[in-house]
Scaffold this motif. Structure first.
Motif, mmCIF file in Angstrom:
data_model
loop_
_atom_site.group_PDB
_atom_site.id
_atom_site.type_symbol
_atom_site.label_atom_id
_atom_site.label_comp_id
_atom_site.label_asym_id
_atom_site.label_seq_id
_atom_site.Cartn_x
_atom_site.Cartn_y
_atom_site.Cartn_z
ATOM 1 N N ASP A 1 0.825 -1.206 0.000
ATOM 2 C CA ASP A 1 0.000 0.000 0.000
ATOM 3 C C ASP A 1 0.861 1.258 0.000
ATOM 4 N N THR A 2 0.211 2.372 -0.313
ATOM 5 C CA THR A 2 0.850 3.683 -0.255
ATOM 6 C C THR A 2 0.177 4.484 0.842
ATOM 7 N N LEU A 3 0.977 4.900 1.799
ATOM 8 C CA LEU A 3 0.507 5.721 2.916
ATOM 9 C C LEU A 3 0.407 7.161 2.436
ATOM 10 N N ASP A 4 -0.635 7.863 2.861
ATOM 11 C CA ASP A 4 -0.733 9.278 2.501
ATOM 12 C C ASP A 4 -0.729 10.126 3.765
ATOM 13 N N GLY A 5 -0.465 11.403 3.603
ATOM 14 C CA GLY A 5 -0.343 12.311 4.734
ATOM 15 C C GLY A 5 -1.654 12.822 5.284
ATOM 16 N N GLY A 6 -2.757 12.462 4.654
ATOM 17 C CA GLY A 6 -4.066 12.897 5.139
ATOM 18 C C GLY A 6 -4.142 14.404 5.265
ATOM 19 N N THR A 7 -4.847 14.872 6.274
ATOM 20 C CA THR A 7 -5.002 16.312 6.469
ATOM 21 C C THR A 7 -3.800 16.921 7.185
ATOM 22 N N VAL A 8 -2.943 16.070 7.767
ATOM 23 C CA VAL A 8 -1.769 16.572 8.486
ATOM 24 C C VAL A 8 -0.654 16.949 7.523
ATOM 25 N N LEU A 9 -0.435 16.105 6.513
ATOM 26 C CA LEU A 9 0.606 16.360 5.499
ATOM 27 C C LEU A 9 -0.013 16.192 4.107
ATOM 28 N N PRO A 10 -0.889 17.108 3.695
ATOM 29 C CA PRO A 10 -1.522 16.967 2.378
ATOM 30 C C PRO A 10 -0.473 16.897 1.270
ATOM 31 N N GLY A 11 -0.652 15.934 0.375
ATOM 32 C CA GLY A 11 0.263 15.769 -0.747
ATOM 33 C C GLY A 11 1.390 14.787 -0.484
ATOM 34 N N PHE A 12 1.586 14.378 0.765
ATOM 35 C CA PHE A 12 2.638 13.424 1.105
ATOM 36 C C PHE A 12 2.152 12.011 0.799
ATOM 37 N N THR A 13 3.004 11.233 0.126
ATOM 38 C CA THR A 13 2.731 9.810 -0.097
ATOM 39 C C THR A 13 4.008 9.029 0.150
ATOM 40 N N LEU A 14 3.818 7.762 0.542
ATOM 41 C CA LEU A 14 4.955 6.899 0.838
ATOM 42 C C LEU A 14 4.583 5.457 0.544
ATOM 43 N N ALA A 15 5.281 4.855 -0.421
ATOM 44 C CA ALA A 15 5.086 3.438 -0.728
ATOM 45 C C ALA A 15 5.735 2.627 0.399
ATOM 46 N N LEU A 16 4.939 1.833 1.091
ATOM 47 C CA LEU A 16 5.463 1.116 2.254
ATOM 48 C C LEU A 16 6.482 0.040 1.880
ATOM 49 N N LYS A 17 6.484 -0.387 0.628
ATOM 50 C CA LYS A 17 7.532 -1.346 0.206
ATOM 51 C C LYS A 17 8.917 -0.696 0.334
ATOM 52 N N ASP A 18 8.980 0.649 0.279
ATOM 53 C CA ASP A 18 10.263 1.341 0.458
ATOM 54 C C ASP A 18 10.692 1.365 1.916
ATOM 55 N N ILE A 19 9.752 1.264 2.827
ATOM 56 C CA ILE A 19 10.065 1.243 4.262
ATOM 57 C C ILE A 19 10.438 -0.161 4.705
ATOM 58 N N PHE A 20 9.677 -1.154 4.232
ATOM 59 C CA PHE A 20 9.860 -2.513 4.719
ATOM 60 C C PHE A 20 10.789 -3.362 3.849
#
Length: 185
Positions: free
Chosen positions: A164-183
């Motif tokens: 999945d791709t995590l997004d920043g929601g209302t706290v960090l609008p526009g932020f995305t992070l592919a969790l495969k890059d973290i794990f």
């Protein structure tokens, strides 16, 4: 005072105790009335740094505020926490406190739960309640099963897996992070 397992004191006593010179090289949290020494863990630190680098770069390029690591403690609803990664917007705090635990709770806290134990689960439940009271969004990272659970007060937790791709929601609008890059290994 030597630290014993399950040492209890008031938050005022904790604030005085943690400022003593003999505590200078250690990191402590005050969770549910207990002093908890934050253990060193290279694996957990690796995951938190991956989040720190990505969130930090996004926040810096957008000039949104401040990102801290586990040495950045915060006052959270009468408690004292040291999230693995935290973000405080400039809109909420023009400048971070330069001593002790920051008085303004973070907008976002990232807590890496590794290894997961009954004690870490108990402490995390207490922390989540207080984070919600303070209005902090929390991403709980579980490296063992490669998931991130996003906790927002008043909402059901959302579970994100390695694909999945995590997004920043209302706290960090526009932020995305592919969790495969973290794990990644």
């Amino acid at each position: 005072m030597a630290l014993q397992a399950h040492t209890r004191m008031t938050v005022e006593e904790f604030d005085r105790w943690v400022e003593q010179p003999e505590q200078a090289d250690k990191l402590f949290e005050y969770i549910g009335g207990e002093i908890v020494e934050v253990p060193a863990n290279a694996q957990a630190s690796q995951y938190s740094m991956r989040f720190n680098m990505r969130v930090g770069l996004f926040v810096e390029t957008q000039d949104l505020g401040y990102v801290t690591g586990e040495a950045g403690g915060y006052m959270i609803d009468g408690e004292r926490y040291a999230p693995d990664v935290a973000f405080v917007s400039k809109a909420r705090q023009a400048e971070l406190d330069d001593r002790g635990y920051n008085q303004v709770p973070p907008d976002l806290a990232v807590e890496v739960d590794y290894p997961t134990t009954p004690k870490s689960t108990r402490d995390l439940q207490i922390k989540l309640w207080h984070y919600h009271q303070a209005g902090t969004v929390v991403w709980v990272v579980y490296p063992e099963d490669k998931t991130v659970v996003v906790h927002v007060a008043g909402q059901m937790p959302r579970i994100f897996g390695i694909n999945d791709t995590l997004d920043g929601g209302t706290v960090l609008p526009g932020f995305t992070l592919a969790l495969k890059d973290i794990f990644r290994e």
